[in-house]
Design an enzyme around this catalytic site. Sequence first.
Site, PDB file in Angstrom:
ATOM      1  N   HIS A  52      23.955 119.245  55.912  1.00  0.00           N
ATOM      2  CA  HIS A  52      23.708 120.614  56.462  1.00  0.00           C
ATOM      3  C   HIS A  52      22.984 120.539  58.130  1.00  0.00           C
ATOM      4  CE1 HIS A  52      18.998 120.024  55.925  1.00  0.00           C
ATOM      5  NE2 HIS A  52      19.545 118.766  55.359  1.00  0.00           N
TER       6      HIS A  52
ATOM      7  N   THR B 184      28.168 111.012  38.919  1.00  0.00           N
ATOM      8  CA  THR B 184      29.307 112.090  39.318  1.00  0.00           C
ATOM      9  C   THR B 184      29.143 112.553  40.693  1.00  0.00           C
ATOM     10  OG1 THR B 184      29.899 112.316  37.181  1.00  0.00           O
ATOM     11  CG2 THR B 184      30.524 113.974  38.621  1.00  0.00           C
TER      12      THR B 184
ATOM     13  N   SER C 231      24.119 113.725  57.710  1.00  0.00           N
ATOM     14  CA  SER C 231      23.868 114.747  56.818  1.00  0.00           C
ATOM     15  C   SER C 231      24.552 115.992  56.839  1.00  0.00           C
ATOM     16  CB  SER C 231      22.231 115.145  57.064  1.00  0.00           C
ATOM     17  OG  SER C 231      21.869 116.195  56.288  1.00  0.00           O
TER      18      SER C 231
ATOM     19  N   GLN D 230      20.687 113.914  63.498  1.00  0.00           N
ATOM     20  CA  GLN D 230      20.623 114.766  64.560  1.00  0.00           C
ATOM     21  C   GLN D 230      21.931 114.848  65.541  1.00  0.00           C
ATOM     22  OE1 GLN D 230      18.623 117.654  64.552  1.00  0.00           O
ATOM     23  NE2 GLN D 230      17.244 117.043  62.647  1.00  0.00           N
TER      24      GLN D 230
ATOM     25  N   GLY E  42      20.654 112.906  53.946  1.00  0.00           N
ATOM     26  CA  GLY E  42      20.261 111.978  55.065  1.00  0.00           C
ATOM     27  C   GLY E  42      19.139 111.132  54.432  1.00  0.00           C
ATOM     28  N   THR E  43      18.104 111.439  53.888  1.00  0.00           N
ATOM     29  CA  THR E  43      17.154 110.956  53.304  1.00  0.00           C
ATOM     30  C   THR E  43      17.440 109.762  52.305  1.00  0.00           C
ATOM     31  OG1 THR E  43      15.694 112.763  53.618  1.00  0.00           O
ATOM     32  CG2 THR E  43      14.860 110.971  51.800  1.00  0.00           C
TER      33      THR E  43
ATOM     34  N   CYS F 226       0.749 120.759  57.581  1.00  0.00           N
ATOM     35  CA  CYS F 226      -0.329 121.181  56.610  1.00  0.00           C
ATOM     36  C   CYS F 226      -0.516 120.914  55.408  1.00  0.00           C
ATOM     37  CB  CYS F 226      -0.507 122.933  56.898  1.00  0.00           C
ATOM     38  SG  CYS F 226      -1.661 123.842  56.186  1.00  0.00           S
TER      39      CYS F 226
END
Length: 396
Positions: free
Chosen positions: A199, A235, A197, A177, A70-71, A335
Amino acid sequence: MQIYLDYSATTPTRSEAIDAMQKALTQQWGNPSSLHEWGQRAATALELARMQVASLINALPESMIFTSGGTEADNLAIMGIARLYTKPQHIIISSVEHSAVSETARQLEELGWEITRLPVDKYGRIHPLDLQESLRSHTVLISIIYGQSEVGTLQPIEALSQIARDRNILFHTDAVQVAGKLPIDVQKLPVDLLSLSSHKLYGPQGAGALYVRPGLELVPMFGGGGQELKLRSGTQALPAIVGFGVAAELAVQEMDVETPRLIGLRDRLFDKLSHIPSLVPTGDRYYRLPHHTSFCIVSPSCRPYQKRDTERITGKTLVRQLNLAGIGISSGAACSSGKLTPSPILLAMGYDESGAIGGIRLTLGRETTEADIDWTVIAIAQILDRLMPKVALCRH
């Protein structure tokens, strides 16, 4: 007992996809660009996967460009349009975008592009009028996330994209999402670009796709052999793409049953966690992803929080404590170098910095049961009672 409630981060690869990937690795391992038999076996598998992924959003197979996820799809959509112009133009995004969009927009801003970040209400939702008023004569692209991954809010994509279509402005949406959980039909939805995406819908990591409306021109992000209609050279990662295709096809077949089941579990979790005084729901309760719940941890209102009494309870704190109990969830704050950074999504929704480090997200999936929901609620209540004993006083 182990309970996984972080399906918005990633989903386990389903067995049917793994079987297809194994076949690709052992029988279809040729280069899809080669003309010999080995290459043609791979090319056939690639095009089958393209049809399967296209069916997820009712698109023409030739309009699907496979990416690494997706990125990359988001980056290709935004940079692919931006590189058409020799001079900086104007792009509109929301203030609650995934970093794949917000960071790309920031990079363009450093190059002189004008970026408008639309405000959202306290539920994280955009008002179409704000988009209408933000349009300029040199607006070339609007990119609005469909379903927000941190707080679950669904945007009015049909209304927003129609505003763009009426003004002949290109519209991109990150639907990572949403795909596989809610129906998407790009023959009816007036979008020009849409990111997916693998996954996030039980396919493997490392595969994604960008829907490109037929006839739309993009500039590729990098040069090479010209694969994927010359828009994404290199590829293709055939085993991952094949797994993506199978997962997409099964998602379409199961959506009518699985989505209502997830909504029922989502509402059950919302209702039970909402009774815990130190948890406040975030995002829109009704315009919401079917599998998504999110909350903000707050100090009890009956007694002011005092640092000398206890350490501040953040989303990260609860994630770690639940992990020790065998339950996986996530938090929105990041973080960095030992310092907790407030969630930019919650800040955009009007939370102060203290509240914006208290966000948590529990997302459900195919393996989630009512027993998982009920046990998780008990565990969260016990942990918060132990870490925030003043909560018990608030209940009387």
